[in-house]
Every structure is written in C-alpha cells, then in structure tokens.
Design a protein around this motif. Structure first.
Motif: not given
Length: 216
Positions: A130-135, A154-159, A172-188
């Motif tokens: 679990m990590h955030r894309d925050g760099d 696994r898609f979590g929360n920003a806290e 295969s072929g799936d798309l997942f987009v996260f932005g706005g309030p979920s931009r810094l959510a932890y995921h893994g």
C-alpha cells in the motif's frame, strides 16, 4: 460463473475513483504489450527497484518521460544504468486524456499533458504494498491500465494504509482512474492470479501502465 455470464459494469469505487472494465480492445492491448517490450530493453530498461530502507520491490519497473526512484524523479536512470530516461510519447498523453474524459468527465482533464509513465511488470509472485502516488507536483488524475494476468487491486483512503479499502479485480484491458478526493489514496496489489492472461495476448505475467502528470 456469473462474472462470465454477465458483463462487468463500470463502478465508482470511491469519490473520483472509477473502474472501467474491458476499456482496451484486443488490438490496443497487443499494441501496448509490444510497446512495453521495446521500452523494457536497455538502456534505461526494466529494472529492480530498491527502497532506501533496504527493501526490494517484487514488481520490476521501467519509466518514460521522468525516471521515478524512491522517492523522487530524475531525467536519468539514477538507480540503474544512468542512461537518459526514454521519451514519453504524445499518443500516451492522448490515451490518458481520453481515459479521464471517459471516466471523470472533461472538467477533470488536466491542463498540463501527461508526461510520466511508470510500467510495472508482475510475475506470479510479485506484489505491491500500500502506497500513495505523491511524488508529483501536479494533482492530475492517475490513469492505470492493466494488461495480462488478473490481479486484486486494493484501493483505500488518503489517511491510512489500513481499512477502509476495497479490493477490485483488474483484468487485462481494464482501466482504473483516480483523481480529486481520491488522488492521494493508498493503493496496492496484494496478489496476482498466474496464468489468467488471455491467450491471444502472448503475455505471461501482468503489466500495469500508470500515467501521471509530473508538474515538474
């Protein structure tokens, strides 16, 4: 059985986070796999990432546009062969903008172009904690494309890295987009299902292409 009888439906997993199943057709998936194979070749090719604490990521990685290393960006493969990072192609920016428009709407499309691609290769034993894309210095939505083996995403929360989170099956072929309030959510990625890639793709393992706007 139900998953095979009925089409998988698009879902908002959290505010600003959308899963779009089967977003890439077979031709685009084959093209992306072929491109990933070229990008993975040296120089500045596929590498094993080591963390400052002495850990080793089990998913191997290659970067386009900017080279990510824990926890910053550079123009050369500073933790690899020191070669200049491969360029980010304009057609990937177009694909990223199309993905955001289709999932979050035109208002969410960033004003700056997508200029980073992190491509992770997972074999059957690879995981991603679990990590955030925050760099990045921009808050543009992250675009994630899946190729090959199915995984649990696994898609979590920003806290916190812990619950609440939602496990989503990415095929295969799936798309997942996260932005706005979920931009810094932890995921893994807690697990990959080996030998689940579609036979026509010619890929053993899983490729994940993540598009970001650097703001650099």
């Amino acid at each position: 059985m139900d998953a095979e009888l009925f089409p998988r439906e698009r879902a908002e997993i959290a505010p600003g986070a959308v899963h779009a199943p089967d977003w890439l057709d077979q031709e685009r998936q084959r093209d992306l796999v072929a491109a990933c194979r070229e990008w993975a070749r040296p120089p500045a090719g596929l590498r094993t990432v080591h963390t400052p604490g002495g850990g080793t990521m089990t998913a191997r990685q290659v970067c386009l546009g900017w080279h990510w290393y824990p926890y910053a960006y550079a123009r050369t493969a500073v933790d690899g062969d020191l070669a200049p990072v491969k360029p980010f192609p304009a057609w990937l920016d177009e694909l990223g903008r199309h993905a955001v428009t289709d999932t979050l709407g035109p208002a969410a499309v960033p004003s700056r172009p997508y200029d980073i691609a992190l491509i992770n290769f997972y074999d059957g034993d690879a995981r991603m904690g679990m990590h955030r894309d925050g760099d990045e210095r921009a808050d543009a939505p992250v675009v994630s494309l899946s190729l090959g083996d199915t995984c649990a995403f696994r898609f979590g929360n920003a806290e916190t890295r812990t619950r609440p989170y939602t496990d989503v099956e990415l095929r295969s072929g799936d798309l997942f987009v996260f932005g706005g309030p979920s931009r810094l959510a932890y995921h893994g990625v807690p697990r990959v299902q080996p030998d689940t890639a579609p036979p026509w793709l010619g890929l053993t393992g899983r490729l994940n292409i993540t598009l970001r706007v650097s703001g650099l």
